[in-house]
Design a protein around this motif. Structure first.
Motif, PDB file in Angstrom:
ATOM      1  N   THR A   1      40.205  42.534 -46.325  1.00  0.00           N
ATOM      2  CA  THR A   1      39.267  41.365 -46.543  1.00  0.00           C
ATOM      3  C   THR A   1      39.135  40.551 -45.282  1.00  0.00           C
ATOM      4  O   THR A   1      38.192  40.125 -44.974  1.00  0.00           O
ATOM      5  CB  THR A   1      40.147  40.388 -47.617  1.00  0.00           C
ATOM      6  OG1 THR A   1      40.435  41.105 -48.745  1.00  0.00           O
ATOM      7  CG2 THR A   1      39.569  38.913 -47.864  1.00  0.00           C
ATOM      8  N   ALA A   2      40.208  40.326 -44.497  1.00  0.00           N
ATOM      9  CA  ALA A   2      40.192  39.916 -43.058  1.00  0.00           C
ATOM     10  C   ALA A   2      38.998  40.309 -42.337  1.00  0.00           C
ATOM     11  O   ALA A   2      38.182  39.832 -41.507  1.00  0.00           O
ATOM     12  CB  ALA A   2      41.234  39.848 -42.354  1.00  0.00           C
ATOM     13  N   GLU A   3      38.883  41.686 -42.077  1.00  0.00           N
ATOM     14  CA  GLU A   3      37.831  42.532 -41.263  1.00  0.00           C
ATOM     15  C   GLU A   3      36.692  42.069 -41.994  1.00  0.00           C
ATOM     16  O   GLU A   3      35.543  42.036 -41.255  1.00  0.00           O
ATOM     17  CB  GLU A   3      38.051  43.865 -41.182  1.00  0.00           C
ATOM     18  CG  GLU A   3      37.339  44.875 -40.402  1.00  0.00           C
ATOM     19  CD  GLU A   3      37.361  44.191 -38.962  1.00  0.00           C
ATOM     20  OE1 GLU A   3      36.362  44.557 -38.229  1.00  0.00           O
ATOM     21  OE2 GLU A   3      38.367  43.605 -38.494  1.00  0.00           O
ATOM     22  N   LYS A   4      36.332  42.078 -43.234  1.00  0.00           N
ATOM     23  CA  LYS A   4      35.041  41.729 -44.055  1.00  0.00           C
ATOM     24  C   LYS A   4      34.697  40.398 -43.383  1.00  0.00           C
ATOM     25  O   LYS A   4      33.406  40.124 -43.230  1.00  0.00           O
ATOM     26  CB  LYS A   4      34.930  41.797 -45.381  1.00  0.00           C
ATOM     27  CG  LYS A   4      34.007  41.731 -46.239  1.00  0.00           C
ATOM     28  CD  LYS A   4      33.953  41.969 -47.401  1.00  0.00           C
ATOM     29  CE  LYS A   4      32.764  41.405 -48.186  1.00  0.00           C
ATOM     30  NZ  LYS A   4      32.865  41.697 -49.692  1.00  0.00           N
ATOM     31  N   ALA A   5      35.464  39.692 -43.301  1.00  0.00           N
ATOM     32  CA  ALA A   5      35.298  38.205 -42.842  1.00  0.00           C
ATOM     33  C   ALA A   5      34.998  38.071 -41.260  1.00  0.00           C
ATOM     34  O   ALA A   5      34.052  37.411 -41.135  1.00  0.00           O
ATOM     35  CB  ALA A   5      36.565  37.150 -43.135  1.00  0.00           C
ATOM     36  N   ARG A   6      35.454  38.961 -40.692  1.00  0.00           N
ATOM     37  CA  ARG A   6      35.099  38.831 -39.168  1.00  0.00           C
ATOM     38  C   ARG A   6      33.843  39.396 -38.942  1.00  0.00           C
ATOM     39  O   ARG A   6      33.235  38.909 -38.218  1.00  0.00           O
ATOM     40  CB  ARG A   6      36.344  39.779 -38.248  1.00  0.00           C
ATOM     41  CG  ARG A   6      35.776  39.630 -36.857  1.00  0.00           C
ATOM     42  CD  ARG A   6      36.779  40.920 -36.171  1.00  0.00           C
ATOM     43  NE  ARG A   6      36.196  42.235 -36.833  1.00  0.00           N
ATOM     44  CZ  ARG A   6      35.091  42.797 -36.199  1.00  0.00           C
ATOM     45  NH1 ARG A   6      34.417  42.221 -35.040  1.00  0.00           N
ATOM     46  NH2 ARG A   6      34.596  43.907 -36.313  1.00  0.00           N
ATOM     47  N   LYS A   7      33.467  40.371 -39.524  1.00  0.00           N
ATOM     48  CA  LYS A   7      32.150  41.078 -39.477  1.00  0.00           C
ATOM     49  C   LYS A   7      31.019  39.853 -39.917  1.00  0.00           C
ATOM     50  O   LYS A   7      30.023  39.784 -39.472  1.00  0.00           O
ATOM     51  CB  LYS A   7      32.001  42.310 -40.447  1.00  0.00           C
ATOM     52  CG  LYS A   7      32.824  43.354 -39.992  1.00  0.00           C
ATOM     53  CD  LYS A   7      32.630  44.652 -40.889  1.00  0.00           C
ATOM     54  CE  LYS A   7      33.372  45.768 -40.066  1.00  0.00           C
ATOM     55  NZ  LYS A   7      33.394  47.069 -41.016  1.00  0.00           N
ATOM     56  N   LEU A   8      31.431  39.296 -40.977  1.00  0.00           N
ATOM     57  CA  LEU A   8      30.375  38.180 -41.585  1.00  0.00           C
ATOM     58  C   LEU A   8      30.207  37.346 -40.403  1.00  0.00           C
ATOM     59  O   LEU A   8      29.390  36.820 -39.965  1.00  0.00           O
ATOM     60  CB  LEU A   8      30.928  37.434 -42.720  1.00  0.00           C
ATOM     61  CG  LEU A   8      30.245  36.237 -43.168  1.00  0.00           C
ATOM     62  CD1 LEU A   8      28.593  36.731 -43.741  1.00  0.00           C
ATOM     63  CD2 LEU A   8      30.620  35.756 -44.701  1.00  0.00           C
ATOM     64  N   LEU A   9      31.462  36.873 -39.780  1.00  0.00           N
ATOM     65  CA  LEU A   9      31.381  35.856 -38.856  1.00  0.00           C
ATOM     66  C   LEU A   9      30.645  36.277 -37.418  1.00  0.00           C
ATOM     67  O   LEU A   9      29.607  35.158 -37.216  1.00  0.00           O
ATOM     68  CB  LEU A   9      32.843  35.509 -38.540  1.00  0.00           C
ATOM     69  CG  LEU A   9      33.261  34.313 -37.199  1.00  0.00           C
ATOM     70  CD1 LEU A   9      34.751  33.828 -37.536  1.00  0.00           C
ATOM     71  CD2 LEU A   9      33.024  34.885 -35.927  1.00  0.00           C
ATOM     72  N   VAL A  10      30.746  37.540 -37.173  1.00  0.00           N
ATOM     73  CA  VAL A  10      29.963  37.808 -35.955  1.00  0.00           C
ATOM     74  C   VAL A  10      28.489  38.039 -36.367  1.00  0.00           C
ATOM     75  O   VAL A  10      27.589  37.785 -35.330  1.00  0.00           O
ATOM     76  CB  VAL A  10      30.592  39.352 -35.445  1.00  0.00           C
ATOM     77  CG1 VAL A  10      29.766  39.867 -34.433  1.00  0.00           C
ATOM     78  CG2 VAL A  10      32.085  39.100 -34.950  1.00  0.00           C
ATOM     79  N   GLU A  11      28.152  38.272 -37.768  1.00  0.00           N
ATOM     80  CA  GLU A  11      26.969  38.567 -37.824  1.00  0.00           C
ATOM     81  C   GLU A  11      26.108  37.007 -37.798  1.00  0.00           C
ATOM     82  O   GLU A  11      24.885  36.892 -37.469  1.00  0.00           O
ATOM     83  CB  GLU A  11      26.769  38.909 -39.343  1.00  0.00           C
ATOM     84  CG  GLU A  11      25.364  38.966 -39.906  1.00  0.00           C
ATOM     85  CD  GLU A  11      25.493  39.678 -41.288  1.00  0.00           C
ATOM     86  OE1 GLU A  11      24.720  39.204 -42.241  1.00  0.00           O
ATOM     87  OE2 GLU A  11      26.022  40.465 -41.950  1.00  0.00           O
ATOM     88  N   LYS A  12      27.030  36.005 -38.279  1.00  0.00           N
ATOM     89  CA  LYS A  12      26.324  34.771 -38.305  1.00  0.00           C
ATOM     90  C   LYS A  12      26.317  34.073 -36.996  1.00  0.00           C
ATOM     91  O   LYS A  12      25.344  33.260 -36.633  1.00  0.00           O
ATOM     92  CB  LYS A  12      27.161  33.794 -39.193  1.00  0.00           C
ATOM     93  CG  LYS A  12      26.967  34.220 -40.550  1.00  0.00           C
ATOM     94  CD  LYS A  12      27.522  33.402 -41.668  1.00  0.00           C
ATOM     95  CE  LYS A  12      27.387  33.424 -43.030  1.00  0.00           C
ATOM     96  NZ  LYS A  12      25.917  32.854 -43.410  1.00  0.00           N
ATOM     97  N   HIS A  13      27.467  34.451 -36.252  1.00  0.00           N
ATOM     98  CA  HIS A  13      27.532  34.013 -34.899  1.00  0.00           C
ATOM     99  C   HIS A  13      27.644  35.043 -33.768  1.00  0.00           C
ATOM    100  O   HIS A  13      28.939  35.320 -33.413  1.00  0.00           O
ATOM    101  CB  HIS A  13      28.693  32.775 -34.897  1.00  0.00           C
ATOM    102  CG  HIS A  13      28.561  31.781 -35.827  1.00  0.00           C
ATOM    103  ND1 HIS A  13      27.646  30.907 -35.881  1.00  0.00           N
ATOM    104  CD2 HIS A  13      29.500  31.627 -37.034  1.00  0.00           C
ATOM    105  CE1 HIS A  13      28.023  30.164 -37.096  1.00  0.00           C
ATOM    106  NE2 HIS A  13      28.641  30.820 -37.760  1.00  0.00           N
ATOM    107  N   PRO A  14      26.611  35.637 -33.316  1.00  0.00           N
ATOM    108  CA  PRO A  14      26.927  36.870 -32.573  1.00  0.00           C
ATOM    109  C   PRO A  14      27.723  36.731 -31.107  1.00  0.00           C
ATOM    110  O   PRO A  14      28.215  37.630 -30.731  1.00  0.00           O
ATOM    111  CB  PRO A  14      25.227  37.334 -32.196  1.00  0.00           C
ATOM    112  CG  PRO A  14      24.646  36.668 -33.270  1.00  0.00           C
ATOM    113  CD  PRO A  14      25.346  35.370 -33.712  1.00  0.00           C
ATOM    114  N   ASN A  15      27.505  35.413 -30.646  1.00  0.00           N
ATOM    115  CA  ASN A  15      28.444  35.283 -29.515  1.00  0.00           C
ATOM    116  C   ASN A  15      29.844  34.880 -29.798  1.00  0.00           C
ATOM    117  O   ASN A  15      30.528  34.641 -28.707  1.00  0.00           O
ATOM    118  CB  ASN A  15      27.785  34.167 -28.511  1.00  0.00           C
ATOM    119  CG  ASN A  15      26.011  34.540 -28.290  1.00  0.00           C
ATOM    120  OD1 ASN A  15      26.053  35.751 -27.672  1.00  0.00           O
ATOM    121  ND2 ASN A  15      25.364  33.742 -28.184  1.00  0.00           N
ATOM    122  N   ALA A  16      30.174  34.572 -30.800  1.00  0.00           N
ATOM    123  CA  ALA A  16      31.855  34.253 -31.235  1.00  0.00           C
ATOM    124  C   ALA A  16      32.587  35.363 -31.049  1.00  0.00           C
ATOM    125  O   ALA A  16      32.243  36.679 -31.067  1.00  0.00           O
ATOM    126  CB  ALA A  16      31.810  33.918 -32.737  1.00  0.00           C
TER     127      ALA A  16
END
Length: 282
Positions: free
Chosen positions: A43-58
């Motif tokens: 679940t955490a990794e899925k959240a991380r991928k969503l975060l990077v997808e929305k904010h590529p420089n994060a």
């Protein structure tokens, strides 16, 4: 224009869903490097991928941790420092609301202990190891970085007023979070470590919707909500962002209510329209 958490490092427990997920996305949008901690690493990794997808420089990493276990919380904090060099924001958000949690007569001891271990002891471990890390934060005036930081502990409106639906262990654990937060805030105020609680009202998240699993239970909550609706996780995340940022630089030891007016209300007028959330939140 730089974000409110530019150059800051934030660790969020329970980051895989609900308030934790929305806070991770929001903190990243404001410039933070984020450590997403969850007992479920998938679940955490899925959240991380969503975060990077929305904010590529994060910048974001995940850590699997059961917050009731000190060594796992300690490792999560150490990961933040190892990966990003510091820890500026600790959001102790992970918690449970067990469906078998009931009143004093029906709640089993195992449910009480499980709830206290996660909701209260987990916050203690998070505060302890965040404080130790924040004391050692390197200073960089050019980036507005200093020693200390902001710790945010998720409590609940039931820490302030009784719940219409019995949930004794949960209510007791959240009340204890408030008391612990106030004391820690006073002890560490002169170290530049601000410690606050955030008290959400009833939210339309899986955690609460799974607990309020009948229309009767849901309606018993809605009758007390002046806005006529459950809150959204993003609305609490915005409150957490305020407490995390320098916008709240003179705020510590508070119980910050994000509850749609619930704690100021007795019972709302019967028959009022149940309003949808603002379109910007959908």
């Amino acid at each position: 224009m730089p974000g409110r958490l530019e150059h800051r490092v934030a660790l969020i427990t329970g980051a895989g869903s609900g308030i934790g997920l929305e806070s991770a996305l929001l903190f990243a949008s404001e410039g933070a490097s984020v450590v997403l901690v969850d007992v479920n690493i998938d679940t955490a990794e899925k959240a991380r991928k969503l975060l990077v997808e929305k904010h590529p420089n994060a910048k974001a990493v995940t850590v699997k941790a059961d917050v009731s276990k000190e060594e796992e919380v300690k490792l999560a904090v150490e990961t933040a420092v190892k990966e990003f060099g510091r820890l500026d924001v600790m959001f102790n958000n992970a918690g449970i609301m067990h469906p078998a949690d009931d009143n004093a007569l029906n709640t089993e001891e195992r449910i009480w202990d499980l709830t206290m271990n996660i909701n209260l002891k987990g916050v203690w471990w998070g505060c302890k190891h965040a404080i130790l890390a924040m004391r050692n934060n390197p200073i960089d005036e050019s980036k507005g970085l200093h020693k200390g930081g902001s710790i945010i502990n998720t409590a609940s409106f039931v820490a302030i007023m009784g719940a219409a639906t019995p949930q004794l262990a949960y209510t007791a654990s959240k009340g204890a979070v408030l008391a612990m937060t106030r004391e820690l805030a006073m002890v560490h105020a002169r170290e530049g470590i601000r410690i606050n609680s955030i008290c959400p009202g009833p939210l339309k998240t899986p955690l609460l919707m799974d607990f309020l699993n009948t229309d009767e239970k849901k309606n018993r909550r809605l009758v007390h909500l002046p806005m006529g609706r459950f809150g959204e996780a993003i609305e609490v995340a915005r409150g957490a962002l305020f407490l995390a940022s320098d916008d709240s630089s003179y705020v510590t030891g508070t119980d910050f209510k994000v509850d749609g007016g619930l704690s100021s209300c007795y019972v709302t007028p019967e028959g009022e329209q149940i309003l949808p959330p603002p379109s910007s939140l959908v």
